[in-house]
Every structure is written in C-alpha cells, then in structure tokens.
Design an enzyme around this catalytic site. Structure first.
Site, mmCIF file in Angstrom:
data_model
loop_
_atom_site.group_PDB
_atom_site.id
_atom_site.type_symbol
_atom_site.label_atom_id
_atom_site.label_comp_id
_atom_site.label_asym_id
_atom_site.label_seq_id
_atom_site.Cartn_x
_atom_site.Cartn_y
_atom_site.Cartn_z
ATOM 1 N N SER A 49 7.384 -1.466 -6.580
ATOM 2 C CA SER A 49 7.371 -2.616 -5.730
ATOM 3 C C SER A 49 7.990 -3.815 -6.347
ATOM 4 C CB SER A 49 6.089 -2.905 -5.141
ATOM 5 O OG SER A 49 5.175 -3.294 -5.883
ATOM 6 N N ASP A 84 10.742 -0.050 -4.347
ATOM 7 C CA ASP A 84 10.096 0.078 -2.995
ATOM 8 C C ASP A 84 10.064 -1.291 -2.348
ATOM 9 O OD1 ASP A 84 8.677 1.449 -1.151
ATOM 10 O OD2 ASP A 84 6.632 0.982 -2.302
ATOM 11 N N HIS A 85 10.366 -1.081 -1.335
ATOM 12 C CA HIS A 85 10.449 -2.516 -0.324
ATOM 13 C C HIS A 85 11.053 -3.660 -0.894
ATOM 14 C CE1 HIS A 85 7.870 -0.730 2.911
ATOM 15 N NE2 HIS A 85 7.142 -0.123 1.659
ATOM 16 N N ASP A 106 14.327 -3.360 2.633
ATOM 17 C CA ASP A 106 13.320 -3.364 3.681
ATOM 18 C C ASP A 106 13.570 -4.766 4.172
ATOM 19 O OD1 ASP A 106 11.408 -3.769 5.602
ATOM 20 O OD2 ASP A 106 9.791 -3.514 4.127
ATOM 21 N N GLY A 180 -1.987 1.569 2.749
ATOM 22 C CA GLY A 180 -3.503 1.348 2.697
ATOM 23 C C GLY A 180 -4.348 2.470 3.234
ATOM 24 N N HIS A 207 6.229 6.452 5.003
ATOM 25 C CA HIS A 207 5.512 5.544 3.988
ATOM 26 C C HIS A 207 4.021 5.806 4.432
ATOM 27 C CE1 HIS A 207 8.492 2.909 2.204
ATOM 28 N NE2 HIS A 207 9.318 3.675 2.728
ATOM 29 N N GLY A 208 3.080 5.044 3.573
ATOM 30 C CA GLY A 208 1.692 4.885 3.969
ATOM 31 C C GLY A 208 1.093 6.286 3.858
ATOM 32 N N ASN A 229 5.658 8.530 0.471
ATOM 33 C CA ASN A 229 5.286 7.465 -0.486
ATOM 34 C C ASN A 229 3.898 7.661 -0.471
ATOM 35 O OD1 ASN A 229 7.952 7.008 -0.171
ATOM 36 N ND2 ASN A 229 7.741 4.733 0.085
ATOM 37 N N THR A 232 -1.904 3.823 -2.742
ATOM 38 C CA THR A 232 -3.333 3.537 -2.783
ATOM 39 C C THR A 232 -4.163 4.574 -3.038
ATOM 40 O OG1 THR A 232 -2.828 2.247 -0.899
ATOM 41 C CG2 THR A 232 -5.075 2.641 -1.073
HETATM 42 P P1 13P Z 1 0.134 3.902 0.498
HETATM 43 O O1 13P Z 1 -0.402 2.916 -0.330
HETATM 44 O O2 13P Z 1 -0.626 3.931 1.806
HETATM 45 O O3 13P Z 1 -0.157 5.377 0.041
HETATM 46 O O4 13P Z 1 1.609 3.728 0.858
HETATM 47 C C1 13P Z 1 2.450 3.652 -0.075
HETATM 48 C C2 13P Z 1 3.764 3.164 0.336
HETATM 49 O O5 13P Z 1 4.206 3.543 1.435
HETATM 50 C C3 13P Z 1 4.593 2.596 -0.505
HETATM 51 O O6 13P Z 1 5.921 2.177 -0.134
#
Ligand code: 13P
Length: 281
Positions: A49, A84-85, A106, A180, A207-208, A229, A232
């Site tokens: 990131s 990332d992003h 992004d 998250g 993502h997430g 991805n 967290t």
């Molecule tokens: P998490 O932190 O929810 O695992 O998501 C990571 C993510 O999508 C990074 O781009």
C-alpha cells in the site's frame, strides 16, 4: 523470479483457483511470505500500500528488498510485486520506475468517467513497461490504514465500460466485501460476481479477504475470482502471537526475537490460505 500478474491470473481463472495477494509491512513480512510460498511451491502477489511504502522508505527500497530476498533465499516461485490501492498516476509511475511488476490504480472515489481517465493513463504507461494493471469499480469500504470508508457496489455496465475504455488486466468490482474485520456475516453479491466474470475476459479480484467464511471464499472462486487480497488476518495472527510472547517473556529486548515471535503464526496462516484458495504453480 519477479513476474507481472497477467499469466498468473489468467491461469488461475482458467483453473478455478485463486492467487493470494498478501500485504507486506517490513522485511520480516516479505521474508516469511516468500519462504512459506516457496516451500509450498505456489506463486504469490506481494501487495504494497502507499502507506506501507512510505513506512518502509519508498518503492525503490522495497524493490531492492524483495529482489534481494529472492536472490539470497533462492526463491524459485513466480513473485509479483504489486502496488495495492495506488491513488494516482504519479504513485503508479513511481512504483513502475522502481521495478514493480504490477499496480492497482484505485480511482474508484471519482465518477466513472474520471476513474476511466486516470486508469487509462496508468494502463498506457504500465503496458509500455510490461507491467499489469488492476482497477476498481464501485467502492470497497471498510477500514484500511486506520481510515474508514463506506461501500458502493459495482454494476456490470460500469465494469464493462471501464474495461472497454482502458484495457486493464484485472478488475476488483466492489460486491459487498470490506477491508478489515466484518461486522456480522459478509454479504457478497455472488450473482453479480458471476455475471461480471462471464461478461469480462479478464480475471476478477476480491478485496477484503479477512473474515470471509471458507465456503464463501470457495463460492467466490467458483464465480470467477482469481486473486484474493488478505492483509488484516496476517496482522491479527502476528500481533496475537507477539503479545503472548511478550507477556511470557517480559525481559526480552532483542527486536529479532520480539518481531520473530510472530513468524510461525504468519506462516501457519499462509498455509491455510493456500489450501483454501487451491493455489497452483
Ligand atoms: P483485509 O485487510 O480485509 O484482508 O483486505 C485486504 C485488502 O483487500 C488489501 O487490498
């Protein structure tokens, strides 16, 4: 070997498995991920990131760190070094110039027309350097780098418009996942995911990944997701292990022992992720 994401993701789409995108924060994170994925003989995407890049010193430092580890540790798997992003053309350009092999632009906080304009500028530059580009449609909310945002789901029409006007290599459509931890059960729109996947020739990205139940990960992969991805979850298992170590060993001051006390937890979680994603070389 550093590679872009093109072949990795097209093969994953074809073979119905997912490539893990694991975010890195420091030397240890990069080392543990490379060692474990190399042991399991699976390709990996290292996600960086903008704030992680600033923390580590910048894109040049990270490129040298990762390529140094690949050499010194005799890492033989394909490794994709990915922003990332990335929030601007300038960020992506800087990373590409430093040697990154893949970028996510992004621009999803803008109107679609502006998202397309910025994404296209990145694609034109990236493709001239053999670097792949991921973009985002709709907006993936949740908490990342301590900033919380709300979500807007993607539509097939917007995904097609963005793809046709930019020639991106992969797409992250916002379909209910958040960054998250989730509050309650994640509510993913699998129907739209499947329709987008059937109508776009490029691989889709989820993502997430943290906190999505296993059966929903499997379903997402069957609906066309080829890259997932995770950030967290690795932070959580590492922090839990380190806190326990410090509680049990309050007199230890060696940073290598303190930071390294999370190594096994990170590696064990990576093994679980790879088994769930059914990642192949
Ligand atoms: P998490 O932190 O929810 O695992 O998501 C990571 C993510 O999508 C990074 O781009």
């Amino acid at each position: 070997m550093l590679v872009n994401s093109k072949e990795l993701l097209l093969k994953a789409k074809e073979g119905k498995y997912a490539i893990p995108h694991l975010n890195i924060n420091n030397l240890e994170w990069a080392k543990y991920i490379l060692e474990e994925c190399n042991k399991l003989n699976v390709p990996v995407i290292l996600g960086v990131s903008e704030s992680a890049s600033k923390y580590m010193g910048g894109f040049n430092t990270i490129y040298n760190l990762v390529t140094g580890l690949i050499k010194d540790l005799n890492i033989e798997i394909p490794v994709c070094l990915h922003v990332d992003h990335g929030t601007s053309f300038e960020t992506c350009q800087e990373a590409i110039n430093a040697g990154f092999t893949s970028v996510m632009i992004d621009a999803s906080r803008h109107e679609l027309s502006e998202n397309i304009k910025i994404t296209k500028q990145v694609v034109d530059y990236a493709h001239s350097k053999n670097v792949t580009v991921e973009a985002e449609v709709g907006h993936i909310g949740g908490t990342e780098d301590n900033i919380t945002n709300s979500s807007t789901n993607a539509t097939l029409e917007d995904c097609l418009t963005l793809y046709e006007n930019t020639n991106i290599d992969s797409l992250a459509p916002a379909l209910g996942s958040v960054h998250g931890f989730y509050k309650g059960e994640p509510n993913l729109d699998f129907k739209t995911m499947q329709i987008i996947s059937e109508n776009l020739p490029i691989p889709l990205v989820l993502h997430g990944g943290t906190g999505i139940p296993e059966e929903k990960i499997v379903q997402a992969i069957s609906c066309g997701i080829s890259k997932i991805n995770i950030n967290t979850e690795l932070q959580f298992v590492w922090a839990t292990a380190v806190k326990e170590f410090l509680t049990n060993n309050p007199s230890v001051i060696d940073p290598r022992k303190i930071i390294g006390s999370g190594e096994e937890a990170i590696k064990a979680k990576i093994t679980e992720i790879i088994a769930l994603f059914k990642t192949k070389i």
